[in-house]
Design a protein around this motif. Structure first.
Motif, PDB file in Angstrom:
ATOM      1  N   ASP A  90      12.792  12.573 -10.516  1.00  0.00           N
ATOM      2  CA  ASP A  90      11.873  11.456 -10.272  1.00  0.00           C
ATOM      3  C   ASP A  90      10.628  11.583 -11.155  1.00  0.00           C
ATOM      4  OD1 ASP A  90      13.579  10.408  -8.374  1.00  0.00           O
ATOM      5  OD2 ASP A  90      12.461  11.241  -6.660  1.00  0.00           O
ATOM      6  N   HIS A 112       2.378  10.598  -2.609  1.00  0.00           N
ATOM      7  CA  HIS A 112       3.187   9.615  -1.867  1.00  0.00           C
ATOM      8  C   HIS A 112       4.380  10.276  -1.182  1.00  0.00           C
ATOM      9  CE1 HIS A 112       0.732   6.984  -4.383  1.00  0.00           C
ATOM     10  NE2 HIS A 112       0.860   6.138  -3.370  1.00  0.00           N
ATOM     11  N   LYS A 113       4.239  11.576  -0.935  1.00  0.00           N
ATOM     12  CA  LYS A 113       5.205  12.363  -0.173  1.00  0.00           C
ATOM     13  C   LYS A 113       6.617  12.307  -0.745  1.00  0.00           C
ATOM     14  CE  LYS A 113       2.608  12.083   4.143  1.00  0.00           C
ATOM     15  NZ  LYS A 113       1.356  12.076   3.548  1.00  0.00           N
ATOM     16  N   ASN A 115       8.079   9.890  -2.316  1.00  0.00           N
ATOM     17  CA  ASN A 115       8.645   8.543  -2.348  1.00  0.00           C
ATOM     18  C   ASN A 115       8.398   7.950  -3.735  1.00  0.00           C
ATOM     19  OD1 ASN A 115       9.390   5.879  -2.023  1.00  0.00           O
ATOM     20  ND2 ASN A 115       8.353   5.645  -0.047  1.00  0.00           N
TER      21      ASN A 115
END
Length: 125
Positions: A90, A112-113, A115
């Motif tokens: 990612d 954003h943990k 995500n």
């Protein structure tokens, strides 16, 4: 006799000139007094406002404790972000597609943990 008349006229003129000089001296002394009072008012304010060393020390201590609290909060936040599991793929995709540094992409993803969709939306707004 004309000489006596001239002397009395000269004496009267001198008396009139002396009276005018006395009037000017009175005006000058009033101006000087007013200027002196104005100057005293300006300098008296400085003397009335003394710094209290205990208040200064307590204010400095409060600032130091606030700075230390902010530092501790930042360190705790960094520990929390470091504990977030993220997918390296990612990070690579976000960095390549948005043409940005990998560190920024990783930081945003951690915030954003993990995500990726939320991280990309944040970066694109």
């Amino acid at each position: 006799m004309a000489a006596a008349g001239d002397e009395s006229a000269a004496a009267a003129a001198a008396a009139a000139a002396g009276g005018a000089a006395a009037g000017e001296a009175a005006v000058d002394s009033k101006d000087l007094q007013q200027q002196s009072k104005a100057l005293d008012k300006l300098t008296d304010r400085v003397e009335d406002r003394q710094l209290d060393s205990s208040r200064v020390q307590s204010a400095m201590a409060a600032l130091a404790s606030s700075k230390e609290a902010d530092w501790n909060a930042m360190r705790l936040r960094e520990k929390e972000l470091a504990a977030v599991k993220i997918n390296p793929a990612d990070v690579e995709i976000i960095a390549n597609e948005l043409e940005m540094d990998k560190k920024i992409a990783e930081r945003t993803l951690r915030e954003h943990k993990g995500n990726a969709v939320a991280a990309v939306r944040f970066l694109l707004r």
